[in-house]
Scaffold this motif. Structure first.
Motif, short mmCIF file in Angstrom:
data_model
loop_
_atom_site.label_atom_id
_atom_site.label_comp_id
_atom_site.label_asym_id
_atom_site.label_seq_id
_atom_site.Cartn_x
_atom_site.Cartn_y
_atom_site.Cartn_z
N LEU A 1 -18.08 -9.21 9.69
CA LEU A 1 -17.74 -10.09 8.56
C LEU A 1 -17.42 -9.26 7.32
CD1 LEU A 1 -17.77 -12.95 7.11
CD2 LEU A 1 -20.14 -12.41 6.52
N ALA A 2 -18.26 -8.25 7.04
CA ALA A 2 -18.06 -7.42 5.85
C ALA A 2 -16.70 -6.72 5.91
CB ALA A 2 -19.19 -6.40 5.72
N MET A 3 -16.34 -6.24 7.11
CA MET A 3 -15.03 -5.56 7.27
C MET A 3 -13.89 -6.51 6.94
SD MET A 3 -14.80 -2.40 9.00
CE MET A 3 -13.47 -2.74 10.13
N LEU A 4 -13.98 -7.76 7.47
CA LEU A 4 -12.91 -8.74 7.23
C LEU A 4 -12.76 -8.99 5.73
CD1 LEU A 4 -10.92 -10.83 8.61
CD2 LEU A 4 -12.72 -12.51 8.20
N VAL A 5 -13.88 -9.22 5.06
CA VAL A 5 -13.82 -9.49 3.61
C VAL A 5 -13.36 -8.24 2.86
CG1 VAL A 5 -15.17 -10.12 1.58
CG2 VAL A 5 -15.58 -11.29 3.75
N LEU A 6 -13.83 -7.07 3.28
CA LEU A 6 -13.45 -5.85 2.58
C LEU A 6 -11.95 -5.59 2.69
CD1 LEU A 6 -16.49 -3.57 3.41
CD2 LEU A 6 -15.67 -4.15 1.12
N VAL A 7 -11.39 -5.80 3.88
CA VAL A 7 -9.95 -5.58 4.04
C VAL A 7 -9.17 -6.56 3.17
CG1 VAL A 7 -8.00 -5.75 5.64
CG2 VAL A 7 -10.09 -4.58 6.35
N MET A 8 -9.57 -7.85 3.22
CA MET A 8 -8.79 -8.86 2.50
C MET A 8 -8.96 -8.76 0.99
SD MET A 8 -9.26 -12.01 5.19
CE MET A 8 -8.07 -13.11 4.42
N SER A 9 -10.17 -8.44 0.51
CA SER A 9 -10.35 -8.26 -0.94
C SER A 9 -9.75 -6.92 -1.37
CB SER A 9 -11.82 -8.37 -1.33
OG SER A 9 -12.59 -7.41 -0.64
N GLY A 10 -9.74 -5.95 -0.47
CA GLY A 10 -9.12 -4.65 -0.77
C GLY A 10 -7.62 -4.81 -0.97
N LEU A 11 -6.98 -5.66 -0.16
CA LEU A 11 -5.54 -5.89 -0.34
C LEU A 11 -5.29 -6.60 -1.67
CD1 LEU A 11 -4.45 -6.82 3.30
CD2 LEU A 11 -4.32 -4.61 2.14
N GLN A 12 -6.22 -7.46 -2.07
CA GLN A 12 -6.14 -8.10 -3.39
C GLN A 12 -6.12 -7.02 -4.49
OE1 GLN A 12 -5.78 -10.90 -5.74
NE2 GLN A 12 -7.33 -11.93 -4.55
N ILE A 13 -7.02 -6.04 -4.37
CA ILE A 13 -7.11 -4.97 -5.36
C ILE A 13 -5.85 -4.09 -5.31
CG2 ILE A 13 -8.41 -2.90 -6.04
CD1 ILE A 13 -10.93 -4.36 -4.90
N PHE A 14 -5.39 -3.78 -4.08
CA PHE A 14 -4.19 -2.97 -3.91
C PHE A 14 -2.98 -3.63 -4.58
CE2 PHE A 14 -0.27 -2.04 -1.62
CZ PHE A 14 -0.26 -0.66 -1.60
N ASN A 15 -2.90 -4.97 -4.48
CA ASN A 15 -1.75 -5.70 -5.02
C ASN A 15 -1.56 -5.47 -6.52
OD1 ASN A 15 -0.73 -6.76 -2.72
ND2 ASN A 15 -1.27 -8.89 -3.15
N ALA A 16 -2.64 -5.11 -7.25
CA ALA A 16 -2.53 -4.90 -8.70
C ALA A 16 -1.77 -3.62 -9.02
CB ALA A 16 -3.90 -4.88 -9.35
N ALA A 17 -1.72 -2.67 -8.08
CA ALA A 17 -0.95 -1.42 -8.25
C ALA A 17 -0.47 -1.04 -6.85
CB ALA A 17 -1.82 -0.32 -8.86
N PRO A 18 0.60 -1.68 -6.37
CA PRO A 18 0.94 -1.60 -4.95
C PRO A 18 1.70 -0.33 -4.57
CG PRO A 18 2.39 -3.16 -6.03
CD PRO A 18 1.48 -2.61 -7.09
N TYR A 19 1.08 0.81 -4.85
CA TYR A 19 1.68 2.08 -4.46
C TYR A 19 0.57 3.09 -4.29
CZ TYR A 19 1.24 2.15 -9.53
OH TYR A 19 0.76 2.01 -10.82
N LEU A 20 0.86 4.17 -3.57
CA LEU A 20 -0.11 5.24 -3.34
C LEU A 20 0.54 6.57 -3.66
CD1 LEU A 20 -1.52 4.05 0.12
CD2 LEU A 20 -2.59 3.73 -2.12
N ASP A 21 -0.15 7.39 -4.48
CA ASP A 21 0.38 8.69 -4.88
C ASP A 21 -0.55 9.79 -4.37
OD1 ASP A 21 2.26 7.24 -6.25
OD2 ASP A 21 1.35 7.55 -8.22
N ALA A 22 0.04 10.84 -3.81
CA ALA A 22 -0.75 12.01 -3.39
C ALA A 22 -0.96 12.90 -4.60
CB ALA A 22 -0.03 12.75 -2.28
N SER A 23 -1.84 12.43 -5.51
CA SER A 23 -1.98 13.08 -6.81
C SER A 23 -3.30 12.68 -7.44
CB SER A 23 -0.82 12.62 -7.70
OG SER A 23 -0.97 13.10 -9.01
N ASP A 24 -3.65 13.32 -8.56
CA ASP A 24 -4.86 12.93 -9.28
C ASP A 24 -4.58 11.74 -10.19
OD1 ASP A 24 -7.43 12.93 -10.21
OD2 ASP A 24 -7.20 14.64 -11.54
#
Lengths: 246, 269
Positions: B22-45
């Protein structure tokens, strides 16, 4: 497989967003209480110990991103800005023995610290800025907080479209952190209006929304329940965590 | 031995298994919510478009909104799936992941974070309780890969691919299962917790060596996302195998603890 995930998550989303009683239970009931307890746990475990990493001049983002609200529309602010903040006074009052009214020159004279630190936005992006200003602890010490003062509340010039004033708060432990600054300069220039002129808070050990812009008054209080909607800050009143160290 | 019922999973293991599911399901779905606020990934600091490895975006092409996903410089049209997607209000909007995948609502960063940080603790506690309980009952040693299992990995894979009639003799879990469980429990889970912690400015200040070790703040965010994708991949494989090796028997054993042995199933490590 994808279909299973789709069905499961659609049901979950539907259940959580469309179903009134369920949503009510999740947003206000005991579940909400449990959710909020995690914030206290995070605060207790991670706290505000240690110092944020400081960087070299070469790492600085010269074009530091502006986020959230930009130049305040407040007429009092516009008047002060027009006169280059010559009439600006930072009030420090509330539960203090010696209330203060600092001019910008007095603030600069109160102490000086430069820090090149990373700003981590709650949205997920990060930028590095060179901040120069006065450690908040020095300013508070001059006002001599009373024994029952627990928080400092930062009242700001800005109001949002619905007229709600912007404010933030720190407990005195966080306020005393050596990197917690009342910043006056960004990247070797006085702050511009979009970045919080003339004085903004800078708290590099917490997420960016704690670093309130356009500070006009610091009020020392025993509790923040009666300010704004009572959660300790403008964004906190919209549901964000008061402890923004995580 | 086949057909015999054995008690395989203790109460604490079963409860924590479902709790972390259950925790994994919620973590993935709420994590995508958080990702949506800055929908990119940089190999940087810090955020740095020059070092962008993933960007999910929306743009107008000939007056038509298009969702785009850019991975290592390659751009894909992902309208309806990513970038320009379902907004939970009977329409579509520029948003990286669709509304039905984000908790607790279509767009709610504040509560998405609260859910994520709460269920992160739930997952952590469930994992620790699971590991202690399984270690004390002795079942942990049945699912950890040992050096003696290594030569059996290829023959087991050959059996899965139907290149071999019989699997190599094995204990409670076959060598590939052991490899998967070992990697997930002792590599993926610890790493996703550590990379999550590295995203916190408070932890950065308390443990200043951690974030640079991962390549910086934004890089840690990218690792956190990659580990999420690997765990989702593990979950998908887990589901395929649960379904293909007898859904009923597997579910009964994960609910009551009792498992009916099948051909080739051994007992013990």
């Amino acid at each position: 497989m994808n279909r299973r995930i789709f069905i499961a998550s659609s049901l979950a989303s539907l259940g959580l967003t469309a179903c009134g009683p369920v949503k009510e239970g999740l947003t206000n009931g005991p579940f909400r209480g449990a959710l909020l307890s995690a914030e206290n746990l995070n605060h207790a475990v991670f706290g505000t110990h240690g110092t944020a990493r400081e960087y070299a001049d070469a790492d600085v983002d010269r074009d530091f991103r502006v986020n959230g609200l930009d130049t305040p529309s407040d007429s009092r602010y516009a008047g002060l800005a027009k006169a280059q903040f010559a009439e600006y006074r930072l009030a420090v009052d509330g539960l203090v023995d010696r209330p203060q009214q600092f001019t910008l020159a007095q603030l600069r004279a109160a102490g000086d610290r430069t820090q090149i630190t990373r700003h981590d936005c709650v949205e997920g992006w990060s930028a590095i800025g060179k901040w120069r200003g006065t450690p908040l602890a020095r300013v508070l010490a001059m006002a001599q907080p009373k024994a029952n003062a627990r928080y400092c509340v930062f009242h700001c010039f800005d109001v949002d479209q619905s007229g709600t004033p912007y404010y933030e708060s720190l407990d005195l432990h966080q306020a005393a952190h050596p990197q917690t600054l009342l910043a006056l300069d960004l990247n070797d220039k006085p702050l511009d209006a979009d970045h919080g002129a003339p004085v903004r808070l800078r708290v590099p050990t917490q997420l960016g929304y704690k670093s309130a812009k356009w500070v006009s008054r610091i009020e020392l209080v025993a509790g923040y329940e009666n300010i704004g909607s009572g959660s300790g800050g403008y964004w906190e009143d919209q549901g964000y965590e008061w402890y923004a160290g995580i | 031995m086949s057909g015999e019922r054995v008690y395989r999973h203790g109460v604490a293991e079963r409860v924590t298994h479902w709790l972390w599911a259950l925790a994994m399901l919620v973590l993935v779905m709420s994590g995508l919510q958080i990702f949506n606020a800055a929908p990119y990934l940089d190999a940087s600091d810090k955020s740095n478009p020059q070092r962008r490895v993933l960007a999910i975006d929306a743009e107008m092409r000939n007056g038509v909104p298009v969702g785009t996903t850019r991975v290592f410089g390659l751009t894909f049209n992902t309208t309806h799936l990513l970038g320009y997607t379902n907004d939970g209000m009977n329409g579509e909007s520029p948003r990286a992941f669709p509304a039905w995948l984000t908790l607790p609502g279509p767009q709610d960063l504040a509560d998405g974070r609260r859910w994520h940080l709460f269920f992160a603790w739930a997952l952590f506690v469930a994992l620790v309780v699971y590991l202690i309980s399984a270690a004390m009952r002795g079942t942990l040693r049945e699912l950890v890969l040992r050096p003696s299992d290594l030569p059996k990995l290829l023959p087991m894979q050959a059996y899965y691919f139907r290149l071999r009639r019989e699997p190599p003799p094995h204990g409670t879990y076959n060598p590939l299962q052991k490899a998967a469980y070992t990697v997930v429990l002792f590599v993926f889970f610890p790493l996703i917790i550590v990379t999550g912690l590295a995203l916190s400015p408070g932890v950065d200040a308390a443990m200043p060596w951690l974030t640079p070790l991962l390549g910086g703040r934004q890089f840690a965010r990218a690792w956190h996302f990659v580990l999420m994708a690997l765990l989702v991949g593990y979950f998908a494989t887990h589901m395929v195998l649960v379904l293909s090796t007898g859904l009923w028997n597997n579910m009964v054993s994960m609910i009551t603890g009792w498992y009916r042995l099948k051909d080739h199933d051994g007992v013990g490590p």
